[in-house]
Scaffold this active site. Structure first.
Site, PDB file in Angstrom:
ATOM      1  N   TYR A 261       0.676  -1.145  -0.081  1.00 18.95           N
ATOM      2  CA  TYR A 261       0.031  -0.066  -0.101  1.00 18.95           C
ATOM      3  C   TYR A 261       0.988   1.428   0.000  1.00 18.95           C
ATOM      4  CZ  TYR A 261      -3.346   3.435   1.684  1.00 18.95           C
ATOM      5  OH  TYR A 261      -4.274   4.460   1.796  1.00 18.95           O
TER       6      TYR A 261
ATOM      7  N   LYS B 219       4.555   8.945   8.883  1.00 17.17           N
ATOM      8  CA  LYS B 219       4.270   8.675   9.849  1.00 17.17           C
ATOM      9  C   LYS B 219       5.255   8.918  11.052  1.00 17.17           C
ATOM     10  CE  LYS B 219       1.301   4.950   8.414  1.00 17.17           C
ATOM     11  NZ  LYS B 219       1.326   4.487   6.896  1.00 17.17           N
TER      12      LYS B 219
ATOM     13  N   ASP C 276       9.453   2.589  -0.592  1.00 15.67           N
ATOM     14  CA  ASP C 276       8.400   3.254   0.188  1.00 15.67           C
ATOM     15  C   ASP C 276       8.753   2.899   1.633  1.00 15.67           C
ATOM     16  OD1 ASP C 276       6.421   4.609   1.623  1.00 15.67           O
ATOM     17  OD2 ASP C 276       4.806   3.565   0.205  1.00 15.67           O
TER      18      ASP C 276
HETATM   19  C1  LIG Z   1       0.558   4.818   5.524  1.00 14.90           C
HETATM   20  C2  LIG Z   1       1.209   4.526   4.337  1.00 14.90           C
HETATM   21  C3  LIG Z   1       1.295   5.389   3.101  1.00 14.90           C
HETATM   22  C4  LIG Z   1       0.276   6.496   3.096  1.00 14.90           C
HETATM   23  O1  LIG Z   1       0.413   7.404   3.905  1.00 14.90           O
HETATM   24  P1  LIG Z   1      -0.842   8.399   4.385  1.00 14.90           P
HETATM   25  O2  LIG Z   1      -0.176   9.303   5.390  1.00 14.90           O
HETATM   26  O3  LIG Z   1      -1.791   7.551   5.227  1.00 14.90           O
HETATM   27  O4  LIG Z   1      -1.206   9.141   3.108  1.00 14.90           O
HETATM   28  C5  LIG Z   1       2.208   5.094   2.137  1.00 14.90           C
HETATM   29  N1  LIG Z   1       2.895   4.047   2.105  1.00 14.90           N
HETATM   30  C6  LIG Z   1       2.927   3.275   3.384  1.00 14.90           C
HETATM   31  C7  LIG Z   1       3.899   2.023   3.009  1.00 14.90           C
HETATM   32  C8  LIG Z   1       2.263   3.361   4.205  1.00 14.90           C
HETATM   33  O5  LIG Z   1       2.327   2.582   5.386  1.00 14.90           O
END
Ligand SMILES: *Cc1c(COP(=O)(O)O)cnc(C)c1O
Length: 459
Positions: free
Chosen positions: A149, A276, A244
């Site tokens: 994701y 995060k 990511d």
């Molecule tokens: C949470 C997450 C996102 C998206 O971040 P948001 O701040 O919720 O838009 C993208 N990539 C990874 C791996 C994530 O865990």
């Protein structure tokens, strides 16, 4: 059939009813709605250290930690003091500020990126990184993996097309086919699928984006050498490798997932994304990478990207305070607490006869209620969601707030002390029995729409 223990939470029930009248599903990010486990989401009034307190006055040990950001626990006094001082100086100027420079320097020190650009969410970070990769390479095709994701970017809300190495189809209504027709969705940990995609489309591929260690289908570690293989095949074909680390960055280890296998194996991503933890509980995220690539961004280069609140002084102050306090001792503490919790959970499940698989990446871990190995999204999807729902509610009823979805990591913090860990350990045996009783039942979700296993249905 066991009844679902949804708890007696009149204040949360009342707020949920009001919320549903004015907000779709009553929530501002789908996973919070408890669709996958049923029942009423607890509305949280306040949090301190490892504890959440809901509007009914119930206390829970928090194993969500805001889906990762609260590495130091809630309301850490030093982070709070830094934020309060920043707020007192005004909350947004739309000019460059010192904290954003310091946070950028802190990120550059801990990761292989040479330059960073701040944005406000992980979604923006991955969206911008892909735009930059396309602008840099002059190519259009993007590869992603099923179960990874990367936020709700149109081109990445995609499901695999029929057949290997065929272009994707929209993963949700609202995404036009034209947004996913340049996306290839491949099975995770599958080298031959990656080989085949590069054989077929090598000179059209702008980038491959992957979670450095997937956490969004539950924790699925990369097979030995898989990330290095991806970095290498991208380099040979002139595509960019985007790692990511929005979830794993400054969380899986001090240097994120890259610190666990990138540095030791000697591979470096061309671009990385963060969010995060680096926002310290505020909306802040970033993308970064090689200087020659980042120099293609506006205002120095031609690839446009911007944001009114990007690098916000309060958010970057919170992130900076968090990273400064995120010492080796913090990661050691979280790692030790995680080891205690996952072994106890595994013991309890074994004692109750519930098949399960425990997987970790650094301080992050997940427990899949399945007998199958979990190396990709197909494996993760074999999880017994009815058993998880029962397990979840039994834990919740005993004061432990797990992620309300079977496909998530369990997050701990440096504030998870003996009292918090003991509360978790005390709840596990009964919860494992509840999981055993519900195992294999196809229980419908009391709050309506079911959980989509075809792609990530969360956040
Ligand atoms: C949470 C997450 C996102 C998206 O971040 P948001 O701040 O919720 O838009 C993208 N990539 C990874 C791996 C994530 O865990």
């Amino acid at each position: 059939m066991p009844t679902l223990d949804t708890g007696h939470v009149p204040a949360s029930d009342a707020l949920f009813a009001r919320a549903r009248a004015v907000t779709p599903g009553g929530v501002n990010s789908p996973v919070r709605a408890f669709n996958a486990v049923g029942g009423t989401p607890r509305f949280i009034r306040e949090a301190k250290g490892p504890w959440l307190t809901d509007v009914d006055g119930n206390r829970y040990v928090d194993l969500i930690c805001s889906w990762g950001p609260m590495l130091l626990g809630h309301a850490h006094p030093e982070v709070q003091a830094a934020v309060q001082a920043a707020v007192a100086r005004g909350t947004s100027y739309g000019t460059p500020t010192e904290p954003e420079v310091e946070l950028a320097e802190a990120i550059v020190r801990r990761t292989p990126v040479e330059e960073v650009r701040f944005v406000s969410s992980g979604t923006e970070a991955t969206m911008s990184a892909i735009r930059l990769a396309r602008g840099f390479t002059g190519r259009d095709v993007v590869i992603k993996f099923a179960g990874c994701y990367h936020g709700h970017v149109d081109a990445l809300l995609a499901s695999a097309g029929s057949g290997l190495a065929t272009f994707a189809v929209p993963g949700t209504p609202g995404v036009p086919a034209s947004s996913t027709e340049l996306t290839l969705v491949l099975p995770y940990n599958d080298r031959s699928a990656v080989d085949k995609a590069f054989e077929e489309y090598g000179d059209r591929i702008a980038c491959l984006i992957t979670e450095a260690a997937p956490g969004n289908m539950g924790v699925v570690p990369p097979a030995d050498g898989f990330n290095g293989f991806l970095a290498d095949i991208c380099r040979r074909h002139g595509a960019l490798f985007i790692s990511d680390e929005v979830m794993t960055g400054f969380r899986a280890s001090r240097e994120g997932a890259w610190g666990l296998d990138g540095r030791p194996e000697g591979w470096t991503p061309d671009l990385m994304t963060f969010g995060k933890v680096m926002g310290g509980g505020f909306p802040a995220a970033a993308f970064g990478g090689r200087a020659d690539i980042m120099q293609r961004l506006s205002p120095v280069g031609p690839v446009y990207q911007a944001g009114t609140l990007s690098g916000n002084p309060v958010a970057t102050t919170a992130g900076l305070a968090t990273l400064r306090l995120a010492t080796d001792e913090v990661y050691a503490h979280i790692g030790a607490a995680a080891d205690t919790v996952k072994s106890a959970a595994s013991e309890a499940l074994t004692a109750a006869g519930v098949p399960h698989v425990v997987q970790s990446v650094g301080t992050m871990f997940s427990i899949f209620l399945t007998e199958q190995p979990v190396a990709d999204f197909a494996g993760a999807s074999t999880t017994d969601v009815a058993a998880y729902a029962a397990f979840f509610h039994a834990m919740l009823g005993r004061g432990v707030y797990l992620p309300p979805s079977a496909y998530e990591a369990w997050f701990l913090s440096s504030a998870h002390d003996d009292e918090a860990v003991d509360t978790i350990l005390a709840a596990l045996p009964d919860a494992a029995q509840a999981a055993a009783a519900a195992s294999g039942l196809d229980r419908p979700s009391p709050s309506g729409s079911g959980y989509s296993t075809s792609e990530k249905d969360a956040r």
